[in-house]
Scaffold this motif. Sequence first.
Motif, mmCIF file in Angstrom:
data_model
loop_
_atom_site.group_PDB
_atom_site.id
_atom_site.type_symbol
_atom_site.label_atom_id
_atom_site.label_comp_id
_atom_site.label_asym_id
_atom_site.label_seq_id
_atom_site.Cartn_x
_atom_site.Cartn_y
_atom_site.Cartn_z
ATOM 1 N N PHE A 186 0.848 -1.180 0.000
ATOM 2 C CA PHE A 186 0.000 0.000 0.000
ATOM 3 C C PHE A 186 0.890 1.238 0.000
ATOM 4 C CE2 PHE A 186 0.439 -1.869 4.198
ATOM 5 C CZ PHE A 186 0.976 -0.845 4.956
ATOM 6 N N SER A 187 0.273 2.393 -0.157
ATOM 7 C CA SER A 187 1.026 3.638 -0.276
ATOM 8 C C SER A 187 1.492 4.132 1.094
ATOM 9 C CB SER A 187 0.151 4.707 -0.942
ATOM 10 O OG SER A 187 -0.858 5.116 -0.039
ATOM 11 N N LYS A 188 2.246 5.242 1.081
ATOM 12 C CA LYS A 188 2.745 5.842 2.317
ATOM 13 C C LYS A 188 1.801 6.912 2.858
ATOM 14 C CE LYS A 188 7.634 5.207 1.107
ATOM 15 N NZ LYS A 188 8.928 5.892 0.876
ATOM 16 N N ALA A 189 0.645 7.078 2.256
ATOM 17 C CA ALA A 189 -0.273 8.145 2.653
ATOM 18 C C ALA A 189 -0.676 8.016 4.124
ATOM 19 C CB ALA A 189 -1.522 8.113 1.772
ATOM 20 N N GLN A 222 -5.215 6.077 4.569
ATOM 21 C CA GLN A 222 -5.267 5.016 3.573
ATOM 22 C C GLN A 222 -6.697 4.856 3.026
ATOM 23 O OE1 GLN A 222 -2.639 2.998 2.512
ATOM 24 N NE2 GLN A 222 -1.306 4.353 3.687
ATOM 25 N N THR A 223 -6.779 4.604 1.725
ATOM 26 C CA THR A 223 -8.045 4.245 1.080
ATOM 27 C C THR A 223 -7.788 2.982 0.267
ATOM 28 O OG1 THR A 223 -8.768 6.558 0.948
ATOM 29 C CG2 THR A 223 -9.883 4.971 -0.472
ATOM 30 N N TRP A 224 -8.377 1.894 0.707
ATOM 31 C CA TRP A 224 -8.129 0.597 0.062
ATOM 32 C C TRP A 224 -9.386 0.110 -0.656
ATOM 33 C CZ3 TRP A 224 -5.383 -2.643 4.474
ATOM 34 C CH2 TRP A 224 -4.167 -2.037 4.788
ATOM 35 N N GLY A 225 -9.167 -0.635 -1.718
ATOM 36 C CA GLY A 225 -10.253 -1.402 -2.297
ATOM 37 C C GLY A 225 -10.416 -2.687 -1.489
ATOM 38 N N ILE A 249 -8.097 3.748 8.122
ATOM 39 C CA ILE A 249 -6.724 3.433 8.514
ATOM 40 C C ILE A 249 -5.864 4.675 8.310
ATOM 41 C CG2 ILE A 249 -4.710 1.982 8.069
ATOM 42 C CD1 ILE A 249 -6.585 -0.207 7.119
ATOM 43 N N GLN A 250 -5.259 5.157 9.372
ATOM 44 C CA GLN A 250 -4.479 6.388 9.261
ATOM 45 C C GLN A 250 -3.383 6.434 10.341
ATOM 46 O OE1 GLN A 250 -7.112 9.712 9.745
ATOM 47 N NE2 GLN A 250 -8.068 8.911 11.581
#
Length: 797
Positions: free
Chosen positions: A179-182, A185-188, A224-225
């Motif tokens: 996943f990204s480093k954001a 998080q926004t996941w499918g 998730i953050q």
Amino acid sequence: MPKFYSSILLILVFIHFSSYGQKKTLQAKSTVENIVIDGKITEEAWKTAPIASDFVMFEPDNGKPISDSKKTEVKILYDNTAIYVLAVLQDDEPNKISKELTNRDVFGISDHFSVSINGYNDGQQDFRFSVSAAGVQMDCLAIEDSEDYSWDAIWNSEVILTDFGWVVEMKIPYAALRFSKAEKQTWGINFMREIKRDFQKYTWNHIDTKIGSIITQEGILEGIQNIKTPTRLFLIPYSSAYYQQNNFDSDKTFKAGMDIKYGINDAFTLDAILVPDFGQTKFDNAILNLEPFEQLLNENRPFFTEATDLFAKGGMFYSRRIGGEPIIQPETKINEEVTDYPSTVDLINAVKVSGRTEKGLGIGVLNAVTEKTYATIRDTITNVSRKEVISPLTNYNVLVLDQRFNQNSSVSFVNTNTVRNGNFRDANASALLFDLNTKDNTYNLYGDFKCSYVNDVKDYDGYKTAINFAKTSGKFRYLFSAKYLSDNYDINDLGIIFVTNYHGVYAESSYRIVNPTTVFNTFKASQNINIDQQNTTGKIQDARYQLVVKATTLKNHYLEFLFQINPLDRYDFYEPRSYGSYVYKPKSIIGYGQFYSDETRPFHYEIELSTEKFDEENRNIYRVFGGTKYRFNDKFSLSYNFEYTRMTNDRGWVDFDNDDIIFAERNREILQHYFTGKYSITNKMTFNLIARYYWSYSDNHEFFTLQDDGYLMPNPGYSENKDRNFNSWNLDFSYSWWFAPGSELSVLYRNYALENTNLVEKNAQDNFSNLFGGNMTNIFSISLRYYIDYNSLRGKY
């Protein structure tokens, strides 16, 4: 062709881009509570976590809401190390829940729950984690066209059967995801429940089967953050001991080494094997290969099967090239003989780095080195031996760049490079690929341009290009394809290709149902036409019309029928084994049928029948395949399969006689028996048995000389014995115990033999006796692999 390309692009420009349907959203809840994976739901955090519910049927009756009696609810928690998944699956008949114990990654006859996670929410790739009602884990990397179950992640799960259904609890570490480093998080995400006895699958976010894409129809996971993921460093040391014995000698071997997995960041992972050991991989199915091409073998070595989806782009990488057969046949003098010729080349080490950036750029690099290998040649007069190089020290490298965009499209670049030490053949090949889909996944445009360069005694290069346009949604679908391959296109140093120097066109149309009828759960009928024409001569290599029908009945029996006609005279440019030569191949008709009974019943069987009739007197091919499986209980099952093929008046190459190319008319038979057994003590401890016997012969009864026009002329003067009789036996009996996550103890007894002669023996019992009366090899081995998480070591020391 330029007009064709322009037309396709105009179609894409003016296609209506409809928007996606409404996606469901689930909020993950943060927790600092210690979540014990036991399925008991005792933690306070679960009580207030948001709920994902209202599941909808995926198949067979797509879109139908789940009944209240099968109500399904899912919750997600997270902390700095992992996400936690809780699924409560109600069932008004809990005593009917299917729960067969199987090996890992084998679904078997069980109910299942799975979660699909796309850490970038880009509609391109899922990490899928499944658990059966028996507690068996399955995991895979999934792209739209395939699922790679050779990938094994380290995660925890527990299942509890209750009086109202069953409960699943999972812990999926961030190390098992990408996943990204954001910060936010926004996941499918999507959840799937399978009820095996009813042949039904349900998903949380509705997947419309009229749309060709599944991954793009996932829901959204938010919440998730600000997570601080731990270092992803895993050490997997192993040790193996082997004892081998045959009729002539015995040998003891001990090996030790280590695999390393290192998370360079949350997106990229490095995998390395320092001292390879593939001694317990599944055996290859040896056959009597009379074809002009090498036998295509399955990859069974974990390093080359796990997480290799990037390297499969464009079909440029055939991993069995690494550590495969030597490339050189040693030169011998009149009084010399080869006394030792290794069948494979040892791998020194291998490393791969793969992952994807936040903006969708996938990067894969694989590098492997194989050792310098010698054959031993003995002088029969002086008895002095010498060694000759049959495979030099070789470096293999694969580079893949894959840019994804618009949720469902990509452009890729692939390069493969083979460098051999010294004055030996080197090779390089590259490919540019594009895969474009409309926003609503209605149409697809796919194409490639590939080129190859070989540095040998004489340098040469070649290229291949193709374009495909398809309608990929709805009941009616179609595909149009065109391709061109130049004479010297050659990727066989690190890839595999059999036929080049031709151009061809292909068209296909299909119809399918998307909801059950009064007769079928699923039904698909397709027809296609293919024509391939050799570039140099303009002669037809392949010309066929094919009709295929596939269906599943309401009782879950599977049916398949195929009819194919090859209405034109064709020419084979490879069977003569001589560049520029070709042989006439007559018209033919093919028929095929398959019946596969409901696999959920204790007794399951299947049968396949096929035949090909050629436009030559008494030239036919008949094939029958049958199989049975009996499941005694959820722990114990046995299966048996057999295959019999008979070819009458088959014609094929057998020899070169001075300047003549010799063909034979021959009768051939192939008989194969395959027996498997499984006994699972627990969902982590299993005994497995695999046994295979294969027998094939080729009995020549008339010889011919190939003429320049591709036709055969009788050659009564040729009298060499080119008959073949081939027997092969393999048996593997193994015990596997996953005693901790990622850690396995395995014990294997292997028994095998092979006989290859030019004396045809048509009595099956005599063949069997000759094989087992010959040189039988027995191997006993024990292997221990232990998974170590760097963070656990850091916590202790």
